[in-house]
Design a protein around this motif. Structure first.
Motif, PDB file in Angstrom:
ATOM      1  N   THR A 128       0.857  -1.188   0.000  1.00 24.79           N
ATOM      2  CA  THR A 128       0.000   0.000   0.000  1.00 24.79           C
ATOM      3  C   THR A 128       0.889   1.232   0.000  1.00 24.79           C
ATOM      4  N   PRO A 129       0.354   2.409  -0.265  1.00 27.38           N
ATOM      5  CA  PRO A 129       1.172   3.629  -0.242  1.00 27.38           C
ATOM      6  C   PRO A 129       1.847   3.900   1.105  1.00 27.38           C
ATOM      7  N   THR A 130       1.290   3.324   2.194  1.00 25.81           N
ATOM      8  CA  THR A 130       1.873   3.571   3.517  1.00 25.81           C
ATOM      9  C   THR A 130       2.648   2.382   4.067  1.00 25.81           C
ATOM     10  N   GLY A 131       2.878   1.361   3.240  1.00 32.89           N
ATOM     11  CA  GLY A 131       3.621   0.189   3.689  1.00 32.89           C
ATOM     12  C   GLY A 131       2.883  -1.091   3.372  1.00 32.89           C
ATOM     13  N   SER A 132       3.376  -2.193   3.906  1.00 32.82           N
ATOM     14  CA  SER A 132       2.779  -3.504   3.626  1.00 32.82           C
ATOM     15  C   SER A 132       1.648  -3.807   4.599  1.00 32.82           C
ATOM     16  N   ALA A 133       0.554  -4.293   4.048  1.00 33.76           N
ATOM     17  CA  ALA A 133      -0.576  -4.759   4.846  1.00 33.76           C
ATOM     18  C   ALA A 133      -0.660  -6.276   4.688  1.00 33.76           C
ATOM     19  N   THR A 134      -1.153  -6.937   5.702  1.00 38.40           N
ATOM     20  CA  THR A 134      -1.367  -8.378   5.641  1.00 38.40           C
ATOM     21  C   THR A 134      -2.866  -8.634   5.667  1.00 38.40           C
ATOM     22  N   VAL A 135      -3.312  -9.494   4.766  1.00 36.35           N
ATOM     23  CA  VAL A 135      -4.727  -9.837   4.715  1.00 36.35           C
ATOM     24  C   VAL A 135      -4.883 -11.346   4.830  1.00 36.35           C
ATOM     25  N   THR A 136      -5.792 -11.760   5.677  1.00 35.18           N
ATOM     26  CA  THR A 136      -6.150 -13.164   5.818  1.00 35.18           C
ATOM     27  C   THR A 136      -7.546 -13.323   5.231  1.00 35.18           C
ATOM     28  N   ILE A 137      -7.681 -14.296   4.334  1.00 38.93           N
ATOM     29  CA  ILE A 137      -8.932 -14.484   3.595  1.00 38.93           C
ATOM     30  C   ILE A 137      -9.506 -15.859   3.899  1.00 38.93           C
ATOM     31  N   ARG A 138     -10.794 -15.878   4.170  1.00 41.77           N
ATOM     32  CA  ARG A 138     -11.530 -17.123   4.414  1.00 41.77           C
ATOM     33  C   ARG A 138     -12.788 -17.084   3.557  1.00 41.77           C
ATOM     34  N   HIS A 139     -13.148 -18.212   2.942  1.00 38.56           N
ATOM     35  CA  HIS A 139     -14.332 -18.279   2.080  1.00 38.56           C
ATOM     36  C   HIS A 139     -15.418 -19.135   2.727  1.00 38.56           C
ATOM     37  N   THR A 140     -16.669 -18.729   2.496  1.00 39.47           N
ATOM     38  CA  THR A 140     -17.810 -19.557   2.859  1.00 39.47           C
ATOM     39  C   THR A 140     -18.704 -19.677   1.637  1.00 39.47           C
ATOM     40  N   TRP A 141     -19.432 -20.787   1.558  1.00 43.38           N
ATOM     41  CA  TRP A 141     -20.275 -21.086   0.400  1.00 43.38           C
ATOM     42  C   TRP A 141     -21.665 -21.464   0.880  1.00 43.38           C
ATOM     43  N   ASP A 142     -22.678 -20.786   0.350  1.00 42.94           N
ATOM     44  CA  ASP A 142     -24.073 -21.092   0.648  1.00 42.94           C
ATOM     45  C   ASP A 142     -24.681 -21.680  -0.623  1.00 42.94           C
ATOM     46  N   LEU A 143     -24.859 -22.984  -0.662  1.00 43.32           N
ATOM     47  CA  LEU A 143     -25.345 -23.669  -1.850  1.00 43.32           C
ATOM     48  C   LEU A 143     -26.747 -23.208  -2.239  1.00 43.32           C
ATOM     49  N   ARG A 144     -27.617 -22.998  -1.257  1.00 41.07           N
ATOM     50  CA  ARG A 144     -29.001 -22.626  -1.555  1.00 41.07           C
ATOM     51  C   ARG A 144     -29.091 -21.314  -2.330  1.00 41.07           C
ATOM     52  N   THR A 145     -28.312 -20.315  -1.925  1.00 41.00           N
ATOM     53  CA  THR A 145     -28.357 -19.009  -2.587  1.00 41.00           C
ATOM     54  C   THR A 145     -27.276 -18.859  -3.653  1.00 41.00           C
ATOM     55  N   GLN A 146     -26.342 -19.819  -3.714  1.00 40.38           N
ATOM     56  CA  GLN A 146     -25.185 -19.765  -4.609  1.00 40.38           C
ATOM     57  C   GLN A 146     -24.341 -18.515  -4.345  1.00 40.38           C
ATOM     58  N   ILE A 147     -24.243 -18.134  -3.067  1.00 41.09           N
ATOM     59  CA  ILE A 147     -23.434 -16.979  -2.676  1.00 41.09           C
ATOM     60  C   ILE A 147     -22.117 -17.483  -2.092  1.00 41.09           C
ATOM     61  N   ASN A 148     -21.007 -17.010  -2.681  1.00 44.83           N
ATOM     62  CA  ASN A 148     -19.660 -17.291  -2.180  1.00 44.83           C
ATOM     63  C   ASN A 148     -19.198 -16.014  -1.481  1.00 44.83           C
ATOM     64  N   THR A 149     -18.911 -16.111  -0.198  1.00 45.56           N
ATOM     65  CA  THR A 149     -18.514 -14.926   0.567  1.00 45.56           C
ATOM     66  C   THR A 149     -17.036 -15.002   0.912  1.00 45.56           C
ATOM     67  N   MET A 150     -16.323 -13.921   0.623  1.00 45.85           N
ATOM     68  CA  MET A 150     -14.910 -13.790   0.975  1.00 45.85           C
ATOM     69  C   MET A 150     -14.844 -12.889   2.212  1.00 45.85           C
ATOM     70  N   HIS A 151     -14.363 -13.432   3.316  1.00 47.26           N
ATOM     71  CA  HIS A 151     -14.199 -12.684   4.562  1.00 47.26           C
ATOM     72  C   HIS A 151     -12.727 -12.295   4.664  1.00 47.26           C
ATOM     73  N   ARG A 152     -12.456 -10.990   4.798  1.00 43.84           N
ATOM     74  CA  ARG A 152     -11.068 -10.535   4.856  1.00 43.84           C
ATOM     75  C   ARG A 152     -10.789  -9.830   6.189  1.00 43.84           C
TER      76      ARG A 152
END
Length: 131
Positions: A47-71
């Motif tokens: 980033t412009p102010t230095g390095s950021a760390t991001v941890t990403i986790r995914h969840t999947w809801d088959l009924r709605t076909q929604i894939n959610t990325m939690h950061r």
């Protein structure tokens, strides 16, 4: 559907149609398969102010076909932030149906492997067939 996600997919093609001339095409990058891995992944983002760390986790809801990325972000300042991205997965035939309904002919679906869409993301190339 109930959540408007499918209507949004169709609206995306309608928006593309409204902004095209007869010789233009459209390209859409869309999830065509869910990301179902359960273990979190971590990355460093400059980033412009230095390095950021991001941890990403995914969840999947088959009924709605929604894939959610939690950061979860660890920012260079030491602050933390959380956000999520909810994406409606349109499987290839469903995506083609929405495209055709909005007046597009799907010319190709690619994912960069050279073997067609194998997931989880495809680039759809389409041409407007009606105005």
């Amino acid at each position: 559907m109930g959540d408007g996600a499918a209507e949004t997919a169709g609206e995306g093609f309608e928006d593309a149609r409204a902004h095209r001339t007869a010789r233009d095409g459209a390209a859409l990058c869309s999830p065509v398969a869910p990301i179902t891995r359960t273990e979190p992944t971590t990355a460093t983002v400059d980033t412009p102010t230095g390095s950021a760390t991001v941890t990403i986790r995914h969840t999947w809801d088959l009924r709605t076909q929604i894939n959610t990325m939690h950061r979860h972000w660890m920012l260079p300042s030491g602050d933390e932030a959380r956000d999520e991205i909810r994406r409606r997965v349109l499987f290839p035939q469903e995506l083609e149906r929405y495209a055709e309904g909005a007046g597009f002919e799907v010319l190709d679906m690619l994912d960069g492997t050279g073997t067609g869409p194998t997931g989880p993301t495809a680039y759809t190339v389409a041409r407007q067939t009606r105005r």
